[in-house]
Each structure stands twice: as C-alpha cells, then as structure tokens.
Write a protein that holds these residues in place. Structure first.
Motif, PDB file in Angstrom:
ATOM      1  N   ASN A 169      -3.733   6.150   6.245  1.00 32.99           N
ATOM      2  CA  ASN A 169      -4.138   7.308   5.389  1.00 32.99           C
ATOM      3  C   ASN A 169      -4.425   6.411   4.300  1.00 32.99           C
ATOM      4  O   ASN A 169      -5.213   6.843   3.502  1.00 32.99           O
ATOM      5  CB  ASN A 169      -3.417   8.337   5.634  1.00 32.99           C
ATOM      6  CG  ASN A 169      -3.582   9.197   6.475  1.00 32.99           C
ATOM      7  OD1 ASN A 169      -4.574   9.173   7.397  1.00 32.99           O
ATOM      8  ND2 ASN A 169      -2.490  10.208   7.055  1.00 32.99           N
ATOM      9  N   LYS A 170      -3.694   5.657   3.606  1.00 29.44           N
ATOM     10  CA  LYS A 170      -4.017   4.929   2.424  1.00 29.44           C
ATOM     11  C   LYS A 170      -4.386   4.841   2.041  1.00 29.44           C
ATOM     12  O   LYS A 170      -5.307   4.092   1.492  1.00 29.44           O
ATOM     13  CB  LYS A 170      -2.418   4.846   1.830  1.00 29.44           C
ATOM     14  CG  LYS A 170      -0.982   5.784   1.861  1.00 29.44           C
ATOM     15  CD  LYS A 170      -1.072   5.995   0.636  1.00 29.44           C
ATOM     16  CE  LYS A 170      -0.373   6.898  -0.046  1.00 29.44           C
ATOM     17  NZ  LYS A 170       0.315   7.412  -1.584  1.00 29.44           N
ATOM     18  N   LEU A 171      -4.782   3.306   3.182  1.00 35.42           N
ATOM     19  CA  LEU A 171      -6.033   2.104   2.825  1.00 35.42           C
ATOM     20  C   LEU A 171      -7.336   3.464   3.308  1.00 35.42           C
ATOM     21  O   LEU A 171      -8.222   2.840   2.547  1.00 35.42           O
ATOM     22  CB  LEU A 171      -6.327   1.748   5.041  1.00 35.42           C
ATOM     23  CG  LEU A 171      -7.060   0.242   4.965  1.00 35.42           C
ATOM     24  CD1 LEU A 171      -6.467  -0.535   3.719  1.00 35.42           C
ATOM     25  CD2 LEU A 171      -6.179   0.026   6.498  1.00 35.42           C
ATOM     26  N   ALA A 172      -7.461   4.513   4.118  1.00 38.95           N
ATOM     27  CA  ALA A 172      -8.870   5.347   4.179  1.00 38.95           C
ATOM     28  C   ALA A 172      -8.581   5.785   2.309  1.00 38.95           C
ATOM     29  O   ALA A 172     -10.115   5.731   1.662  1.00 38.95           O
ATOM     30  CB  ALA A 172      -8.630   6.252   4.426  1.00 38.95           C
ATOM     31  N   VAL A 225       0.927  -1.316  10.115  1.00 37.21           N
ATOM     32  CA  VAL A 225       0.041  -1.141   9.996  1.00 37.21           C
ATOM     33  C   VAL A 225      -1.392  -0.585  11.139  1.00 37.21           C
ATOM     34  O   VAL A 225      -2.095   0.401  10.792  1.00 37.21           O
ATOM     35  CB  VAL A 225      -1.328  -2.413   9.987  1.00 37.21           C
ATOM     36  CG1 VAL A 225      -0.320  -3.690   9.117  1.00 37.21           C
ATOM     37  CG2 VAL A 225      -0.594  -3.452  11.417  1.00 37.21           C
ATOM     38  N   ASN A 226      -0.424   0.282  12.031  1.00 33.48           N
ATOM     39  CA  ASN A 226      -1.086   1.412  13.343  1.00 33.48           C
ATOM     40  C   ASN A 226      -0.716   2.792  13.298  1.00 33.48           C
ATOM     41  O   ASN A 226      -1.456   3.057  14.043  1.00 33.48           O
ATOM     42  CB  ASN A 226      -1.428   0.814  14.593  1.00 33.48           C
ATOM     43  CG  ASN A 226      -1.716  -0.686  14.863  1.00 33.48           C
ATOM     44  OD1 ASN A 226      -3.155  -0.798  14.793  1.00 33.48           O
ATOM     45  ND2 ASN A 226      -1.671  -1.746  14.959  1.00 33.48           N
ATOM     46  N   GLY A 227      -0.059   2.631  11.541  1.00 30.17           N
ATOM     47  CA  GLY A 227       0.942   3.927  11.704  1.00 30.17           C
ATOM     48  C   GLY A 227       0.046   4.539  10.877  1.00 30.17           C
ATOM     49  O   GLY A 227      -0.871   4.183   9.728  1.00 30.17           O
ATOM     50  N   ARG A 228      -0.031   6.666  10.732  1.00 32.52           N
ATOM     51  CA  ARG A 228      -0.869   7.051   9.907  1.00 32.52           C
ATOM     52  C   ARG A 228      -0.736   7.478   8.594  1.00 32.52           C
ATOM     53  O   ARG A 228      -1.161   7.095   8.207  1.00 32.52           O
ATOM     54  CB  ARG A 228      -0.643   8.929  10.855  1.00 32.52           C
ATOM     55  CG  ARG A 228      -1.113   9.720  10.028  1.00 32.52           C
ATOM     56  CD  ARG A 228      -0.515  11.312  10.854  1.00 32.52           C
ATOM     57  NE  ARG A 228      -0.941  11.600  12.426  1.00 32.52           N
ATOM     58  CZ  ARG A 228      -0.467  12.233  12.756  1.00 32.52           C
ATOM     59  NH1 ARG A 228       0.047  13.092  12.091  1.00 32.52           N
ATOM     60  NH2 ARG A 228      -1.001  11.876  13.875  1.00 32.52           N
ATOM     61  N   LEU A 239       0.442  -1.329   0.373  1.00 34.11           N
ATOM     62  CA  LEU A 239       0.282  -0.163   0.004  1.00 34.11           C
ATOM     63  C   LEU A 239       1.687   1.289  -0.453  1.00 34.11           C
ATOM     64  O   LEU A 239       0.400   2.318  -0.508  1.00 34.11           O
ATOM     65  CB  LEU A 239      -0.755  -0.240   1.564  1.00 34.11           C
ATOM     66  CG  LEU A 239      -2.565   1.082   1.525  1.00 34.11           C
ATOM     67  CD1 LEU A 239      -2.966   0.900   0.659  1.00 34.11           C
ATOM     68  CD2 LEU A 239      -2.625   1.037   2.909  1.00 34.11           C
ATOM     69  N   THR A 240       2.052   1.382   1.178  1.00 29.77           N
ATOM     70  CA  THR A 240       3.228   2.643   0.980  1.00 29.77           C
ATOM     71  C   THR A 240       4.148   2.111   0.422  1.00 29.77           C
ATOM     72  O   THR A 240       4.760   3.401   0.171  1.00 29.77           O
ATOM     73  CB  THR A 240       2.936   2.441   2.291  1.00 29.77           C
ATOM     74  OG1 THR A 240       3.455   1.471   2.593  1.00 29.77           O
ATOM     75  CG2 THR A 240       1.766   3.064   3.345  1.00 29.77           C
ATOM     76  N   GLY A 241       4.188   1.047   0.207  1.00 26.99           N
ATOM     77  CA  GLY A 241       5.924   1.186  -0.536  1.00 26.99           C
ATOM     78  C   GLY A 241       6.909   1.277   0.385  1.00 26.99           C
ATOM     79  O   GLY A 241       8.346   0.593   0.392  1.00 26.99           O
ATOM     80  N   ASP A 242       6.807   1.257   1.784  1.00 27.54           N
ATOM     81  CA  ASP A 242       7.727   1.453   2.830  1.00 27.54           C
ATOM     82  C   ASP A 242       8.362  -0.863   3.097  1.00 27.54           C
ATOM     83  O   ASP A 242       7.349  -1.631   2.712  1.00 27.54           O
ATOM     84  CB  ASP A 242       7.342   1.965   3.662  1.00 27.54           C
ATOM     85  CG  ASP A 242       6.445   3.025   3.535  1.00 27.54           C
ATOM     86  OD1 ASP A 242       7.467   3.617   3.242  1.00 27.54           O
ATOM     87  OD2 ASP A 242       5.930   3.459   5.098  1.00 27.54           O
TER      88      ASP A 242
END
Length: 255
Positions: free
Chosen positions: A108-111, A101-104, A85-88
């Motif tokens: 945000n990406k999930l929303a 998975v609990n980070g901001r 999702l984030t590429g991290d």
C-alpha cells in the motif's frame, strides 16, 4: 503438516541468489561478496550457510541492490533492518525481508509513493508546459509590439510624405506682392550710356536727376543774405566796440 511448514520456510530463503566465487592461485576459492576464502570441497555448503547469507545481505545494502534498497541498517542492532518506506523493523534474514516486501502494508505504501511520484511528475510537466507557454506568449507579445511600432512608424512616414506631396507648389515669383525688376533694367541702374565720362559730369548728371542743384542754390542765397546782414550790423555798431582792450602794465618804481 511438516511438508507445508517446510515449504513455507523455504519462501525467500535464496532471495538474493547464489554468491560468486573466484579461484585463487593456490587452488582455494574466494567469495566475491563476503571476501571469505575456502577450499573447493566446502564451496556448496558455505553458499547455504548463515554467515554467507548475512554477508550477501550486507553487500546488497551497501550497493543498494533491490530489494535491499528499501532498507537500512538498524543502528541499535546488527541483526535488524529498518524499512525506509513503512518504518518497520525486521530481522536481517531473507525470509523476513521476503515476507515484509510482499505484505499488505508495504504494498500500500509503495502504491501511494508511486502515485505521488506520478502526480509530482505530472505537476512538474504541467508547470514546465505552462512556463513554456508563458514564455512563448511573452515572445509573441514582444514580436507583436515591435511589429506594431514598425507599422506605426511606416504609417507616420507615409502620412508625412503624402502631406508634402499635397502641398501647393507655389514659388516666390508667383506671389503678387513680390517685386520684380522691370524688363530691360539692370540692378545697378546702368542705362548703357558713356561709361568713360568724368566723375564730375556723372555727379552733375546725378545731381540734376535727383534735384540736388535747386537745394544748393537755396543754400547759397541764404548764406549770402546772412553775410550781408552781418556787414550791416558791424557798420552800425562801429569798430571801436569790437576792439580789444589792452591791459596797462604796471611799472615798478625805481628802488
């Protein structure tokens, strides 16, 4: 301070839960997720070991089990994971997965992804509804055109029938110029007389009725006059002029 650090380190430690074990015939136990066999006295210690926890992560990655369905294996490092999702890139441990998975950033990406999916689904539903409405309108138009054509055809038929009914019922007998046979006459001109008379009598009667005798008499008189004039001319001229001249035959001298 030590208690707080111990509490923080325990967050996400058993994110994937406890492994499943299967007892074998020889009395040993086998881990279902990792396939490792062990004696019964070390089952609890193995369930909390680093080797078992990495095996659970690999099993969850291969079976796309949440939350590992949002990650993939880093091709450059065996102990790293890449967030889809984030590429991290994060460490392959339950604690780091929990924190990510609990980070901001992840939330945000999930929303955004969920909102986009909702919009796409709404757009798809709208397009489907629009297409269905267009199809229904098209079907209604086709049915309407067929009904209109049928009505026009019925109307034309009614007009033709009405015109035929309104035509005057005139026949040939009512035409003043139409000739009719007089009453009592026959089309073969048979007056009902003697049908057994001879053909000569019938011809004489027919000639008398049509004035043929007068014409015959005139022809006879003209013929007689012409014959008399011819005789007179032959007497005046003489028979010698009309006599044929015979050619003299040439006699050959005796040899």
């Amino acid at each position: 301070m030590a208690t707080k650090e111990d509490g923080r380190s325990k967050e996400g430690r058993n994110l994937l839960g406890q492994p499943n074990f299967q007892q074998l015939e020889n009395g040993r136990f086998k881990c279902v997720e990792t396939g490792h066999e062990m004696p019964s006295n070390i089952v609890d210690s193995y369930a909390n070991s680093k080797r078992c926890r990495l095996g659970l992560i690999d099993f969850a990655l291969s079976s796309s089990k949440p939350p590992l369905n949002m990650f993939k294996q880093d091709p450059l490092s065996r102990c790293k994971l890449i967030c889809k999702l984030t590429g991290d890139t994060i460490n392959k441990s339950e604690e780091h997965i929990w924190k990510h998975v609990n980070g901001r950033r992840f939330l945000n990406k999930l929303a955004q992804m969920e909102a986009g999916n909702l919009m796409e689904s709404g757009a798809v539903e709208k397009n489907v509804w629009k297409k269905e409405s267009e199809d229904s309108k098209m079907i209604e138009n086709l049915l309407g055109n067929k009904k209109d054509k049928k009505r026009q055809k019925d109307k034309k038929m009614e007009e033709i029938v009405s015109e035929v009914r309104e035509l005057p019922n005139d026949s040939d007998s009512e035409d003043p110029d139409f000739w009719e046979l007089p009453v009592g006459d026959r089309p073969d001109f048979d007056d009902g007389g003697d049908r057994w008379s001879s053909s000569a009598e019938l011809s004489e009667e027919y000639d008398e009725e049509n004035g043929i005798d007068d014409a015959n008499e005139e022809r006879r008189s003209v013929t007689a006059e012409l014959s008399r004039k011819t005789k007179r001319m032959s007497i005046a001229i003489g028979p010698s002029s009309f006599a044929s001249r015979k050619k003299k035959s040439r006699t050959k001298p005796p040899s």
